[in-house]
Design a protein around this motif. Sequence first.
Motif, short mmCIF file in Angstrom:
data_model
loop_
_atom_site.label_atom_id
_atom_site.label_comp_id
_atom_site.label_asym_id
_atom_site.label_seq_id
_atom_site.Cartn_x
_atom_site.Cartn_y
_atom_site.Cartn_z
N VAL A 154 0.84 -1.20 0.00
CA VAL A 154 0.00 0.00 0.00
C VAL A 154 0.87 1.25 0.00
O VAL A 154 0.55 2.25 -0.65
CB VAL A 154 -0.95 0.00 1.22
CG1 VAL A 154 -1.77 1.28 1.27
CG2 VAL A 154 -1.86 -1.22 1.17
N GLY A 155 1.99 1.20 0.71
CA GLY A 155 2.90 2.34 0.75
C GLY A 155 4.14 2.00 1.55
O GLY A 155 4.12 1.14 2.43
N VAL A 156 5.24 2.68 1.21
CA VAL A 156 6.51 2.53 1.93
C VAL A 156 6.87 3.90 2.49
O VAL A 156 7.00 4.88 1.73
CB VAL A 156 7.63 2.00 1.02
CG1 VAL A 156 8.91 1.79 1.82
CG2 VAL A 156 7.20 0.70 0.34
N PHE A 157 7.04 3.99 3.80
CA PHE A 157 7.20 5.26 4.49
C PHE A 157 8.54 5.32 5.23
O PHE A 157 8.99 4.31 5.77
CB PHE A 157 6.07 5.46 5.50
CG PHE A 157 4.68 5.33 4.93
CD1 PHE A 157 3.96 6.45 4.54
CD2 PHE A 157 4.09 4.08 4.79
CE1 PHE A 157 2.68 6.33 4.02
CE2 PHE A 157 2.80 3.94 4.28
CZ PHE A 157 2.10 5.07 3.88
N HIS A 158 9.12 6.51 5.26
CA HIS A 158 10.40 6.74 5.95
C HIS A 158 10.18 7.77 7.04
O HIS A 158 9.58 8.82 6.81
CB HIS A 158 11.44 7.24 4.94
CG HIS A 158 12.80 7.42 5.51
ND1 HIS A 158 13.69 8.37 5.06
CD2 HIS A 158 13.44 6.77 6.52
CE1 HIS A 158 14.82 8.29 5.76
NE2 HIS A 158 14.68 7.34 6.64
N SER A 159 10.66 7.50 8.24
CA SER A 159 10.40 8.37 9.39
C SER A 159 11.12 9.70 9.28
O SER A 159 12.27 9.78 8.83
CB SER A 159 10.81 7.67 10.69
OG SER A 159 12.21 7.44 10.71
#
Length: 275
Positions: A209-214
């Motif tokens: 669904v999505g790849v997120f980086h903090s």
Amino acid sequence: AACQTWLRARSSSEQSCRTERRSAVNKAVMIQIRHALRRAPLLTQTPLSPAFISTGPQQQDGTFYEFRTYCIHPHLNAAFLKLTSEKISLRTAHSELLGYWSVEYGGLNQVFHIWKYESYAQRAAVRAALARDPNWMEEYISKAMPMLSSQDNEVTYLVPWSTIKKPSKEGGVYELVSFQMKPGGPAVWGPTFQGAVGAHSAPGYAHPVGVFHSEFGLLNRVHVLWWYESADHRASIRHTAHSDPRVVAAVRQSVSYLESQKNKLLFPCAYSPLK
């Protein structure tokens, strides 16, 4: 004696000549250095390109996603979910909700939700508007806050090669996998991590669904939100994927940059846009 005197005079003369030659050479070198420094552009006049000093692909879009995790007192879990179901429209009237889930595995009596913002200024304006909204404060906040034992949030960006991809159908389950990477940013682990995600998604093993980086919270953390038709479907898919040499090779390359990881299985709430 006359010969010795002549030799001493000659030696002194040669030494004097050598000294003068060294002095002339040193002077010439210093003149060249001064000329070179005058011709050299100052650093302030020629700033380095951001691409040259970057630690990885730059976030060009100001859009970010706030991850929120609430821990609920066990005996009030059902009451909190019911209240939120009835009053969530008061909150979504102010900003976009991407998804709202109840944590089934990997954390008890928790809810996890993702809110989308176009900028930090927008988020600040939304928070200020909520604080002034009497319906939100009286009908939800005053009742919901005593039901919670803790709250946590994290600001994340989509990695440059990821977009939000909704599942093709509703009714599945979601897995949030969080990877604690070694410091250095996407320039260090980006290509291998992208390869590992692609090795799972390209053959159709799972839907990312999505790849997120903090950005705020625990740094050097990457989250991948996966969708599966069911928990059993996930178990079957993982068994198949981990027998695929392409997946095994990609994961082995990626884990060299990995420090730890954890996951949660999420059930979407009825009012979640991502179902």
